[in-house]
Design an enzyme around this catalytic site. Structure first.
Site, PDB file in Angstrom:
ATOM      1  N   ARG A   1       0.831  -1.206   0.000  1.00 42.64           N
ATOM      2  CA  ARG A   1       0.000   0.000   0.000  1.00 42.64           C
ATOM      3  C   ARG A   1       0.864   1.255   0.000  1.00 42.64           C
ATOM      4  O   ARG A   1       0.992   1.929  -1.009  1.00 42.64           O
ATOM      5  CB  ARG A   1      -0.939  -0.013   1.215  1.00 42.64           C
ATOM      6  CG  ARG A   1      -2.055   1.047   1.157  1.00 42.64           C
ATOM      7  CD  ARG A   1      -1.635   2.463   1.497  1.00 42.64           C
ATOM      8  NE  ARG A   1      -1.062   2.592   2.837  1.00 42.64           N
ATOM      9  CZ  ARG A   1      -0.582   3.735   3.311  1.00 42.64           C
ATOM     10  NH1 ARG A   1      -0.572   4.828   2.554  1.00 42.64           N
ATOM     11  NH2 ARG A   1      -0.059   3.790   4.525  1.00 42.64           N
ATOM     12  N   ASP A   2       1.491   1.553   1.107  1.00 40.87           N
ATOM     13  CA  ASP A   2       2.284   2.780   1.201  1.00 40.87           C
ATOM     14  C   ASP A   2       3.432   2.757   0.195  1.00 40.87           C
ATOM     15  O   ASP A   2       3.790   3.774  -0.391  1.00 40.87           O
ATOM     16  CB  ASP A   2       2.826   2.934   2.620  1.00 40.87           C
ATOM     17  CG  ASP A   2       3.356   4.333   2.904  1.00 40.87           C
ATOM     18  OD1 ASP A   2       3.372   5.154   1.983  1.00 40.87           O
ATOM     19  OD2 ASP A   2       3.739   4.597   4.048  1.00 40.87           O
TER      20      ASP A   2
ATOM     21  N   HIS B   1       5.442   4.336  12.505  1.00 38.75           N
ATOM     22  CA  HIS B   1       5.558   4.276  11.046  1.00 38.75           C
ATOM     23  C   HIS B   1       6.558   5.358  10.634  1.00 38.75           C
ATOM     24  O   HIS B   1       6.221   6.538  10.591  1.00 38.75           O
ATOM     25  CB  HIS B   1       4.184   4.522  10.417  1.00 38.75           C
ATOM     26  CG  HIS B   1       4.168   4.512   8.925  1.00 38.75           C
ATOM     27  ND1 HIS B   1       3.647   3.472   8.192  1.00 38.75           N
ATOM     28  CD2 HIS B   1       4.614   5.417   8.019  1.00 38.75           C
ATOM     29  CE1 HIS B   1       3.752   3.746   6.900  1.00 38.75           C
ATOM     30  NE2 HIS B   1       4.344   4.921   6.774  1.00 38.75           N
TER      31      HIS B   1
ATOM     32  N   HIS C   1       9.377   7.119   8.035  1.00 30.35           N
ATOM     33  CA  HIS C   1       9.932   7.262   6.693  1.00 30.35           C
ATOM     34  C   HIS C   1      11.424   7.555   6.826  1.00 30.35           C
ATOM     35  O   HIS C   1      11.884   8.104   7.829  1.00 30.35           O
ATOM     36  CB  HIS C   1       9.211   8.361   5.924  1.00 30.35           C
ATOM     37  CG  HIS C   1       7.882   7.926   5.403  1.00 30.35           C
ATOM     38  ND1 HIS C   1       7.552   7.945   4.077  1.00 30.35           N
ATOM     39  CD2 HIS C   1       6.785   7.435   6.043  1.00 30.35           C
ATOM     40  CE1 HIS C   1       6.321   7.495   3.906  1.00 30.35           C
ATOM     41  NE2 HIS C   1       5.835   7.178   5.096  1.00 30.35           N
TER      42      HIS C   1
ATOM     43  N   CYS D   1       4.494   9.705   0.426  1.00 25.37           N
ATOM     44  CA  CYS D   1       3.128  10.227   0.412  1.00 25.37           C
ATOM     45  C   CYS D   1       2.948  11.122  -0.807  1.00 25.37           C
ATOM     46  O   CYS D   1       3.707  12.088  -0.984  1.00 25.37           O
ATOM     47  CB  CYS D   1       2.848  11.020   1.683  1.00 25.37           C
ATOM     48  SG  CYS D   1       1.203  11.787   1.704  1.00 25.37           S
TER      49      CYS D   1
ATOM     50  N   ASN E   1       9.855   4.397   2.962  1.00 24.66           N
ATOM     51  CA  ASN E   1       9.840   3.897   4.332  1.00 24.66           C
ATOM     52  C   ASN E   1      11.150   3.184   4.649  1.00 24.66           C
ATOM     53  O   ASN E   1      11.984   2.943   3.776  1.00 24.66           O
ATOM     54  CB  ASN E   1       8.689   2.910   4.502  1.00 24.66           C
ATOM     55  CG  ASN E   1       7.339   3.554   4.298  1.00 24.66           C
ATOM     56  OD1 ASN E   1       6.728   4.058   5.233  1.00 24.66           O
ATOM     57  ND2 ASN E   1       6.857   3.535   3.067  1.00 24.66           N
TER      58      ASN E   1
END
Length: 313
Positions: free
Chosen positions: A19-20, A210, A212, A243, A252
């Protein structure tokens, strides 16, 4: 002289690459995504964020969310989740069979308006409705607090804003919280200070992290968090990610780098590093560019239990 670090015996790793990791990339075929998911499952991962039920116009790479969700039943031992940014997205995710949802609330108005076209207060007001929907379907609702440390539009995020979101999310029925370093600016002391403050008011709900890796401090922040007992950690295969609504945000922390770090220190992850490196190589091939993971390039420590072969470049 002290020669050990205060570390948990294991971490509860969540893979967010599908996803990310893929949300800012050009769309790749659904079949390729499922190949990646299969390798990630084979690596031993038990928590995977599979997709996002968001606007396909805003995030074209997630337009096949329903198709991805329809395939997840073949891996019943994995806790699958999906990200949503609205009540409508939550309804679509639940209709598609995903029961564990992550709802994003940005702590900064600038990012919230760019990301979901709503202020922080407006996004926060939706937690209760989404939590009720998810609970009625027998699932869980995690609230991810984006731009918890800094915003590309508003600058430093006051800790009081994050604490207010955390309190309200708990009161409105969230099952877990996660703090997001959306643009990769947080350093270890700031990480543990904010995590500690949120954990103090979270009523024993899990609080995850979470990070980055935009400025290369992601693993350092995770290690510091682990030293205060945080075990719910996100990472992304190959270091994919970023993002689309946060200028300057990049990938990430690579999952295989985190697994290498943990396993070499005796912190269990349940993952096979060789298989993860293979998954990172597949992700690199799918997106058509070199990924930043050091372990993908170099492999694990020769002769160690976590040893791995270098990935293709």
């Amino acid at each position: 002289m002290r020669t050990t670090l205060p570390l948990p015996p294991r971490i509860n790793l969540r893979e967010v690459g599908p996803r990310d990791g893929l949300q800012i990339e050009r769309p790749i075929p659904t079949a390729r995504k499922l190949e990646l998911l299969e390798l990630l499952v084979r690596s031993g991962l038990k928590r995977i964020e599979a997709t996002a039920f968001v606007s396909p116009r805003a995030v074209p790479a997630m337009a096949d969310a329903r198709e991805v969700a329809a395939a997840l039943h073949q891996w019943p031992d994995v806790q699958w989740s999906a990200l949503v940014a609205s009540e409508g997205g939550a309804r679509r995710a639940l209709e598609a069979g995903v029961r564990n949802l992550e709802y994003v609330v940005s702590a900064a108005d600038g990012h919230s308006l760019a990301n979901v076209k709503r202020t922080t207060a407006e996004a926060l007001a939706g937690v209760g409705r989404i939590a009720d929907l998810v609970h009625d379907a027998g699932g869980t609702c995690e609230v991810i607090v984006a731009t918890a440390w800094d915003c590309p539009f508003d600058g430093p995020t006051p800790a009081d804003r994050v604490l207010h979101i955390a309190r309200e999310a708990v009161l409105q029925g969230a099952d877990a919280l996660c703090l997001g370093d959306t643009i990769g600016t947080a350093t270890p002391l700031r990480v543990v200070q904010l995590l500690g403050a949120v954990r103090d008011i979270s009523l024993h709900l899990p609080v995850g992290l979470h990070m980055h890796n935009t400025r290369g401090a992601g693993l350092a922040g995770i290690l510091a968090a682990m030293q205060i007992g945080v075990v719910d950690i996100d990472a992304s295969v190959g270091g994919l990610g970023g993002c689309p609504f946060a200028p300057g945000a990049s990938g990430n922390v690579p999952t295989e780098e985190l697994v290498y770090l943990c396993e070499d220190m005796g912190v269990a992850t349940g993952c096979d590093l060789n298989t993860l490196v293979g998954a990172a190589g597949l992700a690199q091939e799918a997106v058509g560019r070199a990924l930043p993971s050091g372990v993908l390039k170099a492999g694990g420590r020769p002769g160690s239990p976590a040893q791995s072969r270098p990935g293709a470049n």
